[in-house]
Design a protein around this motif. Structure first.
Motif, mmCIF file in Angstrom:
data_model
loop_
_atom_site.group_PDB
_atom_site.id
_atom_site.type_symbol
_atom_site.label_atom_id
_atom_site.label_comp_id
_atom_site.label_asym_id
_atom_site.label_seq_id
_atom_site.Cartn_x
_atom_site.Cartn_y
_atom_site.Cartn_z
ATOM 1 N N SER A 287 -60.711 -5.962 -18.564
ATOM 2 C CA SER A 287 -59.482 -5.816 -17.779
ATOM 3 C C SER A 287 -59.673 -6.324 -16.362
ATOM 4 O O SER A 287 -58.794 -7.001 -15.801
ATOM 5 C CB SER A 287 -59.042 -4.349 -17.754
ATOM 6 N N CYS A 288 -60.811 -6.015 -15.766
ATOM 7 C CA CYS A 288 -61.096 -6.479 -14.398
ATOM 8 C C CYS A 288 -61.143 -8.004 -14.332
ATOM 9 O O CYS A 288 -60.657 -8.609 -13.364
ATOM 10 C CB CYS A 288 -62.410 -5.881 -13.902
ATOM 11 N N MET B 109 -54.264 -4.288 -6.374
ATOM 12 C CA MET B 109 -54.255 -3.178 -7.320
ATOM 13 C C MET B 109 -54.080 -1.848 -6.600
ATOM 14 O O MET B 109 -54.710 -1.624 -5.554
ATOM 15 C CB MET B 109 -55.582 -3.117 -8.087
ATOM 16 N N LEU C 107 -48.671 -8.722 -13.826
ATOM 17 C CA LEU C 107 -49.369 -9.574 -14.786
ATOM 18 C C LEU C 107 -48.389 -10.466 -15.555
ATOM 19 O O LEU C 107 -48.627 -11.664 -15.726
ATOM 20 C CB LEU C 107 -50.164 -8.715 -15.773
ATOM 21 N N VAL D 51 -55.259 -4.717 -20.638
ATOM 22 C CA VAL D 51 -55.129 -3.923 -19.417
ATOM 23 C C VAL D 51 -54.419 -2.606 -19.695
ATOM 24 O O VAL D 51 -54.832 -1.540 -19.212
ATOM 25 C CB VAL D 51 -54.386 -4.723 -18.321
ATOM 26 N N LEU E 222 -55.111 -10.480 -8.782
ATOM 27 C CA LEU E 222 -54.427 -9.207 -8.575
ATOM 28 C C LEU E 222 -55.372 -8.073 -8.171
ATOM 29 O O LEU E 222 -54.926 -6.939 -7.994
ATOM 30 C CB LEU E 222 -53.674 -8.811 -9.860
ATOM 31 N N VAL E 223 -56.646 -8.374 -8.029
ATOM 32 C CA VAL E 223 -57.621 -7.323 -7.715
ATOM 33 C C VAL E 223 -57.325 -6.681 -6.360
ATOM 34 O O VAL E 223 -57.322 -5.447 -6.212
ATOM 35 C CB VAL E 223 -59.065 -7.880 -7.746
ATOM 36 N N LEU F 69 -57.539 -9.249 -14.359
ATOM 37 C CA LEU F 69 -56.891 -9.036 -13.068
ATOM 38 C C LEU F 69 -57.424 -10.015 -12.023
ATOM 39 O O LEU F 69 -56.675 -10.505 -11.170
ATOM 40 C CB LEU F 69 -57.102 -7.596 -12.609
ATOM 41 N N SER F 70 -58.702 -10.319 -12.116
ATOM 42 C CA SER F 70 -59.292 -11.293 -11.195
ATOM 43 C C SER F 70 -58.750 -12.694 -11.481
ATOM 44 O O SER F 70 -58.460 -13.465 -10.556
ATOM 45 C CB SER F 70 -60.813 -11.279 -11.343
ATOM 46 N N LEU G 293 -48.346 -2.794 -12.240
ATOM 47 C CA LEU G 293 -49.429 -3.710 -12.563
ATOM 48 C C LEU G 293 -49.068 -4.603 -13.746
ATOM 49 O O LEU G 293 -49.320 -5.819 -13.730
ATOM 50 C CB LEU G 293 -50.703 -2.917 -12.872
#
Length: 543
Positions: A271-272, A284, A206, A219, A280-281, A275-276, A202
């Protein structure tokens, strides 16, 4: 591709790069060439060496920690102890820090666990650096890991041992935490059921999408048992005291090893969102989704106050190194100013800034004032670059005050700075950000001479130094390099085209060939790291 050349390689084959009491490389020049220019380089190197010595692991511990009866004194704080001190440590400089702490604590030390780079004990032993190794009957366990500065199973084992040690402490104990650069890779502890491989995947995703260090940190902390204050929480209610060697601009503690002893001010929701932001959601790992879906809220003030049992001390930093360098420079007779401890950005632009600064100083000294048109133009361009690089702490005004001093006293100048630049990789050569910085400054000074009918540097001797305090500039055995006004011209005489080497990012090869390697800075690995140091010496030529 942008690379900061921060890899600190602990290769068994490189043990010769560390020397027991490192000395600057001897400049191999004939007696007829040994002049004030060489003397300037030696003085510049002495200033650089002083900066490094001030932040060596054993020195930062001995300079900040002492015992007075049954009290542990750290800076202006006092901690009562009585055979109740436990040690945890993680980072590239922690081996030497732990050795010094062990010596100071004596019988007060109960136990300890440190996580250090793979092969470091053998490297130090072969180099004869016994003072940076633990005693034969030590109470501190050493776990080596994080090969190539990446979290691995050995580092994970070390993190588990540190976690276990912390959880077993009581209100009668004191946990002394030693932290330095590289600590994040040496303290991986993903929250179950997340695996180390999933967390690595992950963070790599990123990074490849261009996430900032702040976003990566957010994250990482949300997926870690120990980062983001997790180690301090695990040790509660024991007293926690952290000794930190900072290798980042600004010394923001939450970014050093991802802040294991600081409250985490970000939430899993943050963190969400990150990732959004990078789409990358959907990709994951399921275990990551499970952990991030667990309820989480931002810490309230009363929760932050729960960290009242924690004391964090920065015992080594670029600022500390530069202050010691300033003292050394002044003892050598130079009027000295620290311009910045946060120099960052593309090395080409930063080199331009330093060259403009040198030209400005020389032009002001030449005409005995800063009101001439050329000086004003140079100052305007410097201010534009400082703004574009976003260097709010760059103290150009202090340089101007210094010039007034120099004009009235006739003394030579030394300007100091520090930080960490980046290099735009275009070629396949061998080099590092400091060697490239020095070479680009040399080119800028040469071009300045070529563009004007009169040599702007004719009345002054000038030496520029840029070096990494870890002793390894990129994947080379050099710490950095020198620059001076005649370098490019002399290189042409030796059949070396400086531009060709720069276009191939091949600064190390250039410095190795030019002048028999005399302008390379060779310190060996120093076992510390507070980023880079730049020094400029400008003094009138003897007439």
């Amino acid at each position: 591709m942008v690379c900061s050349f921060r890899r600190y390689l602990w290769l068994r084959s490189n043990h010769q790069l560390i020397s027991k009491n490192w000395q600057p490389k001897i400049f191999k020049m004939s007696a007829s060439v040994i002049s004030r220019e060489l003397s300037l380089k030696q003085k510049c190197l002495e200033i650089f060496r002083t900066a490094i010595n001030s932040v060596l692991p054993q020195n930062i511990i001995k300079n900040n920690i002492s015992m007075e009866g049954n009290r542990l004194l750290i800076k202006n704080q006092s901690f009562p102890i009585h055979n109740n001190v436990h040690v945890a440590g993680f980072g590239k400089a922690v081996m030497g820090m732990a050795a010094a702490v062990e010596q100071i604590l004596g019988d007060h030390l109960v136990q300890g666990v440190i996580s250090v780079p793979l092969g470091i004990q053998k490297v130090l032993r072969l180099a004869g650096k016994e003072e940076m190794l633990l005693r034969p009957q030590t109470k501190i366990q050493v776990q080596e890991g994080a090969q190539h500065n990446l979290p691995d199973d050995n580092a994970l084992k070390a993190a588990k041992r540190i976690h276990h040690l912390a959880e077993g402490l009581t209100e009668n104990d004191l946990l002394l935490v030693l932290i330095s650069g590289g600590g994040s890779a040496l303290l991986p502890a993903p929250i179950p059921p997340v695996t180390l491989e999933e967390k690595l995947y992950l963070t790599k995703q990123l990074a490849s999408k261009g996430a900032t260090i702040q976003e990566l940190n957010t994250v990482r902390k949300s997926l870690s048992l120990l980062k983001g204050g997790g180690l301090a929480r695990a040790a509660y209610p024991a007293q926690v005291v952290s000794l930190i060697l900072s290798d980042i601009i600004g010394d923001n503690l939450e970014f050093i090893a991802s802040g294991p002893t600081l409250p985490n001010l970000q939430s899993k929701e943050d963190s969400c969102k990150i990732l959004s932001k990078y789409n990358l959601v959907s990709s994951m790992p399921e275990n990551v989704k499970e952990v991030l879906s667990q309820p989480s809220t931002r810490m309230h003030q009363e929760e932050i106050q729960d960290y009242a049992h924690v004391f964090n001390f920065i015992v080594g930093s670029n600022a500390i190194a530069l202050e010691e360098a300033k003292c050394k420079s002044e003892s050598l007779g130079y009027i000295t100013s620290i311009l910045s401890t946060g120099v960052s950005g593309d090395v080409t632009t930063v080199a331009r800034l330093f060259s403009l600064l040198i030209r400005y100083v020389c032009s002001v000294l030449a005409v005995h004032g800063s009101q001439c048109a050329q000086a004003s133009s140079l100052k305007d361009e410097m201010l534009q670059i400082i703004g574009s690089l976003q260097l709010p702490d760059f103290r150009l005004d202090s340089c101007l005050e210094l010039l007034e001093n120099a004009l009235s006293s006739g003394k030579p100048l030394c300007l100091l700075a520090g930080g960490e630049t980046t290099v735009q990789l275009r070629g396949r050569g061998k080099g590092g950000r400091n060697q490239e910085m020095a070479l680009r400054v040399a080119v800028e000074l040469h071009q300045a001479k070529s563009m004007t009918p009169h040599d702007p540097f004719a009345k002054h001797e000038i030496v520029f130094l840029s070096g990494g305090t870890d002793g390894q500039d990129g994947p080379t055995e050099a710490a950095g390099g020198f620059a001076y006004t005649e370098m490019v011209e002399n290189a042409f005489r030796e059949g070396l085209n400086v531009e060709d080497f720069l276009n191939n990012n091949d600064s190390f090869t250039f410095f190795s060939k030019f002048n028999k390697g005399a302008d390379l800075i060779m310190t060996g690995l120093t076992s510390t790291n507070v980023m880079d140091v730049q020094a400029i010496i400008i003094q009138p030529k003897e007439t």
